[in-house]
Design a protein around this motif. Sequence first.
Motif, short mmCIF file in Angstrom:
data_model
loop_
_atom_site.label_atom_id
_atom_site.label_comp_id
_atom_site.label_asym_id
_atom_site.label_seq_id
_atom_site.Cartn_x
_atom_site.Cartn_y
_atom_site.Cartn_z
N ALA A 130 -34.20 16.81 40.02
CA ALA A 130 -35.56 17.36 39.96
C ALA A 130 -35.53 18.85 40.24
O ALA A 130 -36.19 19.65 39.56
CB ALA A 130 -36.45 16.64 40.98
N SER A 131 -34.75 19.22 41.25
CA SER A 131 -34.67 20.62 41.62
C SER A 131 -34.05 21.45 40.50
O SER A 131 -34.53 22.55 40.18
CB SER A 131 -33.86 20.72 42.91
OG SER A 131 -33.93 22.00 43.43
N LEU A 132 -33.01 20.92 39.87
CA LEU A 132 -32.32 21.67 38.82
C LEU A 132 -33.21 21.89 37.60
O LEU A 132 -33.09 22.90 36.91
CB LEU A 132 -31.03 20.94 38.40
CG LEU A 132 -29.88 20.97 39.41
CD1 LEU A 132 -28.77 20.01 38.99
CD2 LEU A 132 -29.34 22.39 39.57
N ILE A 133 -34.07 20.91 37.28
CA ILE A 133 -34.90 21.07 36.07
C ILE A 133 -36.32 21.50 36.44
O ILE A 133 -37.21 21.53 35.60
CB ILE A 133 -34.94 19.79 35.20
CG1 ILE A 133 -35.55 18.62 35.96
CG2 ILE A 133 -33.53 19.44 34.70
CD1 ILE A 133 -35.77 17.38 35.09
N ASP A 134 -36.54 21.76 37.73
CA ASP A 134 -37.83 22.22 38.20
C ASP A 134 -38.95 21.23 37.88
O ASP A 134 -40.05 21.61 37.46
CB ASP A 134 -38.15 23.59 37.57
CG ASP A 134 -38.97 24.44 38.52
OD1 ASP A 134 -39.12 24.00 39.69
OD2 ASP A 134 -39.47 25.50 38.10
N ALA A 135 -38.65 19.95 38.07
CA ALA A 135 -39.67 18.92 37.88
C ALA A 135 -40.18 18.51 39.27
O ALA A 135 -39.55 18.80 40.28
CB ALA A 135 -39.06 17.71 37.18
N ASN A 136 -41.32 17.83 39.30
CA ASN A 136 -41.80 17.31 40.58
C ASN A 136 -40.95 16.09 40.96
O ASN A 136 -40.32 15.48 40.10
CB ASN A 136 -43.28 16.94 40.47
CG ASN A 136 -44.13 18.17 40.28
OD1 ASN A 136 -43.86 19.18 40.93
ND2 ASN A 136 -45.08 18.12 39.38
N PHE A 137 -40.97 15.77 42.24
CA PHE A 137 -40.09 14.71 42.70
C PHE A 137 -40.76 13.86 43.78
O PHE A 137 -41.32 14.38 44.74
CB PHE A 137 -38.80 15.34 43.27
CG PHE A 137 -37.86 14.35 43.90
CD1 PHE A 137 -37.48 13.19 43.23
CD2 PHE A 137 -37.34 14.57 45.17
CE1 PHE A 137 -36.60 12.28 43.81
CE2 PHE A 137 -36.46 13.67 45.76
CZ PHE A 137 -36.09 12.52 45.08
N LEU B 100 -35.94 15.65 51.57
CA LEU B 100 -35.82 17.10 51.37
C LEU B 100 -34.37 17.59 51.18
O LEU B 100 -34.13 18.64 50.59
CB LEU B 100 -36.51 17.88 52.49
CG LEU B 100 -35.95 17.95 53.91
CD1 LEU B 100 -34.76 18.89 54.01
CD2 LEU B 100 -37.02 18.44 54.86
N ALA B 101 -33.39 16.80 51.68
CA ALA B 101 -32.01 17.29 51.69
C ALA B 101 -31.44 17.66 50.30
O ALA B 101 -30.82 18.71 50.16
CB ALA B 101 -31.10 16.29 52.40
N PRO B 102 -31.65 16.82 49.27
CA PRO B 102 -31.07 17.19 47.96
C PRO B 102 -31.64 18.51 47.43
O PRO B 102 -30.92 19.34 46.87
CB PRO B 102 -31.47 16.02 47.05
CG PRO B 102 -31.78 14.89 47.96
CD PRO B 102 -32.28 15.49 49.23
N GLU B 103 -32.92 18.70 47.64
CA GLU B 103 -33.58 19.94 47.22
C GLU B 103 -33.01 21.13 47.99
O GLU B 103 -32.70 22.19 47.43
CB GLU B 103 -35.09 19.79 47.51
CG GLU B 103 -35.90 21.04 47.33
CD GLU B 103 -36.52 21.15 45.95
OE1 GLU B 103 -36.86 20.10 45.38
OE2 GLU B 103 -36.64 22.28 45.43
N LEU B 104 -32.83 20.91 49.28
CA LEU B 104 -32.26 21.95 50.14
C LEU B 104 -30.83 22.28 49.71
O LEU B 104 -30.43 23.45 49.67
CB LEU B 104 -32.28 21.43 51.59
CG LEU B 104 -31.73 22.31 52.69
CD1 LEU B 104 -32.50 23.63 52.76
CD2 LEU B 104 -31.80 21.60 54.04
N ALA B 105 -30.08 21.24 49.33
CA ALA B 105 -28.69 21.45 48.90
C ALA B 105 -28.65 22.35 47.66
O ALA B 105 -27.80 23.23 47.55
CB ALA B 105 -28.03 20.10 48.58
N ILE B 106 -29.59 22.15 46.76
CA ILE B 106 -29.63 23.00 45.56
C ILE B 106 -30.00 24.43 45.94
O ILE B 106 -29.37 25.40 45.51
CB ILE B 106 -30.61 22.44 44.50
CG1 ILE B 106 -30.15 21.05 44.02
CG2 ILE B 106 -30.79 23.40 43.33
CD1 ILE B 106 -28.83 21.01 43.28
N LYS B 107 -30.99 24.57 46.79
CA LYS B 107 -31.43 25.92 47.18
C LYS B 107 -30.32 26.70 47.87
O LYS B 107 -30.22 27.91 47.72
CB LYS B 107 -32.63 25.85 48.13
CG LYS B 107 -33.95 25.54 47.44
CD LYS B 107 -35.08 25.62 48.47
CE LYS B 107 -36.38 25.04 47.96
NZ LYS B 107 -37.02 25.88 46.93
N LEU B 108 -29.50 25.99 48.68
CA LEU B 108 -28.45 26.67 49.44
C LEU B 108 -27.10 26.63 48.73
O LEU B 108 -26.10 27.08 49.29
CB LEU B 108 -28.31 26.04 50.83
CG LEU B 108 -29.51 26.17 51.76
CD1 LEU B 108 -29.28 25.37 53.05
CD2 LEU B 108 -29.79 27.63 52.10
#
Lengths: 248, 322
Positions: A130-137, B100-108
């Motif tokens: 989700a983070s990589l493609i900037d989608a909601n999660f 939140l951790a996977p999102e945080l992992a990408i950000k960092l």
Amino acid sequence: MKILVCISHVPDTTSKINFTDGDSTFDTNGVQFVINPNDEFGLTRAMWFKEKQGASVTVVNVGEADTEPTLRKALAIGADEAIRVNAHPTDGFFVARQLAKVAKDGGYDLIIAGRESIDYNGGMVPGMLASLIDANFVNTCISLEVEGNEATAIREIDGGKETVKTKLPLVVGGQKGLVEEKDLKIPNMRGIMMARKKQLTVLEPEAAESRTKAVSFEKPAPKGEVKLVSPDNLDELIDLLHNEAKVI
Amino acid sequence: MSVLIYTESENGKFKKTAFELASYAREIANTMGTSLTAVAVNAENAGELAQYGVDKTLMVSSEELKNFNAKAYADVVAQAAKKEGSEVVVVSSSANAKYLAPELAIKLEAGYAPNTVALPESTSPFKVKRTAFTNKAFNFTEISTAVKLIGLSKNAFGLKEAQGEGTVEDFAPELEAGDFAIEVVSVDKVSGKVTIADAETVVSGGRGLKGPENWGMIEELAEVLGAATACSKPVSDLGWRPHSEHVGQTGKPVASNLYIAVGISGAIQHLAGINASKTKVVINNDPEAPFFKAADYGVVGDAFEVVPQLIEKLKTFKANNA
Ligand SMILES: Cc1cc2nc3c(=O)[nH]c(=O)nc-3n(C[C@H](O)[C@H](O)[C@H](O)COP(=O)(O)OP(=O)(O)OC[C@H]3O[C@@H](n4cnc5c(N)ncnc54)[C@H](O)[C@@H]3O)c2cc1C
Ligand SMILES: Nc1ncnc2c1ncn2[C@@H]1O[C@H](COP(=O)(O)O)[C@@H](O)[C@H]1O
């Protein structure tokens, strides 16, 4: 609506877990592989969207050729087509990168993955994707409705649940509750026949690094014998819990 | 350089996991010869963290962050990590932390090792021990990125008090509208009841209890012990108990100090999810039930006779040990 269901291919829940090569590799000998249980719930929910709201359903796995029976099973359950990214899934980030490419190229509105795979219990692929493609999660998702561009989801939280609203494109980390256990779809004969004719596309992976590496494994120390307490002597149990185990 | 922990709180009060994270991360900071910073959102009493070795707390006070929001919180922790130049970031294994951790992992741009159960085996290369195959095995994972993100399993390390004066700094992260793309409409949470995630003790019932009408004694046993209630999968599938109580490989994991299983056979999928519990007690009328092989203490007997007696005896015990 275009739906992508991410399927991880995992040892059946009854599998005995063993390692080879000096405890560096999971021993797949005699292990039966299945669709990750959390993904089964997601796939059945995707079929519901297909039947009730006219969605198309693609299933995807990042794995080597031995995962194809798992993808065929998903096709037999009713997915329209399957994609396999031909790579050994070395870590969650690597897998998320591959799925991000598939997701972007396919322009999916809704991506359903599982809360975690029962093999490495990473619980990271959906959130990273989700983070990589900037989608909601939405993680630990136990209910999902979509109307047009709007999604309403219920997510399990520690000690309860939370209802959230958001917009597509959306990635969910799903689990039991997304559909009921009794409603899980299983392949029937017709589905199995049809699955043979459905498209299974094999894509070569994108170059992406892994950020973690599973270097070795260890089995838990064998447990000592259980201490039996007579039902007529429960004071002994309380004594053991208090003085020996020190947990009450 | 520093080690950073994200310390969770509820209604302003730190959760026990916050102190466990502090105790754990303090040791990592010592090994690496660096300091330990905590980031907390809308919490009071940062001084409590100092008792477990936190040198500095970045305190975020924000009305916008009243409800947990994975993306926004990940943003907060990421900004704190960047400000502190943190090389190691540690979060808990709560549902929110895992969100939140996977999102945080990408950000960092960090490698993430969840379900970690011990201090790092080595810090160069950075190698941790974590559970895999739902507690059926351990896996040693090397993290190769500059920033390492660790998810610490509950109860894996325990609490260790430390000497020291901690400082508190107000921290105002910059949040964007995009951080709030998930809107919380309602929260349905039983208040005043211990959750499986937080509980030190869990009392769990299986199909051997015959029907939902017999759960009174399970709840009473839980109440005497200050425990959370749980159940096996068939029990929640049958609708006797809510899905949220289902524990096991496909349900919630349990890592309590004490797990009491009543009328549960001990199928491999059930045991996988509860094996991380320290002490396991089984009450079952079938001496051949597989749970006896996994338990520390067992009572072969009829739950309908054993449990009410146990409740009475525990009440007496509690009264005498109060
Ligand atoms: C893919 C998959 C995933 C699964 N995931 C999970 C999971 O996450 N969690 C889970 O729990 N299960 C899971 N299961 C189910 C698991 O295999 C077992 O079926 C289940 O755990 C059995 O539940 P139980 O012990 O409550 O019931 P049973 O197996 O029916 O056992 C009941 C027990 O109660 C005892 N009993 C009966 N009467 C009394 C009495 N009066 N007093 C004391 N004891 C009594 C019996 O001796 C028996 O041992 C999964 C199965 C599959 C296939
Ligand atoms: N190799 C893979 N191929 C496709 N999807 C995957 C793969 N690994 C994980 N996933 C998806 O991500 C979810 C969580 O997996 P994990 O982060 O590995 O625990 C799974 O339930 C799947 O939906």
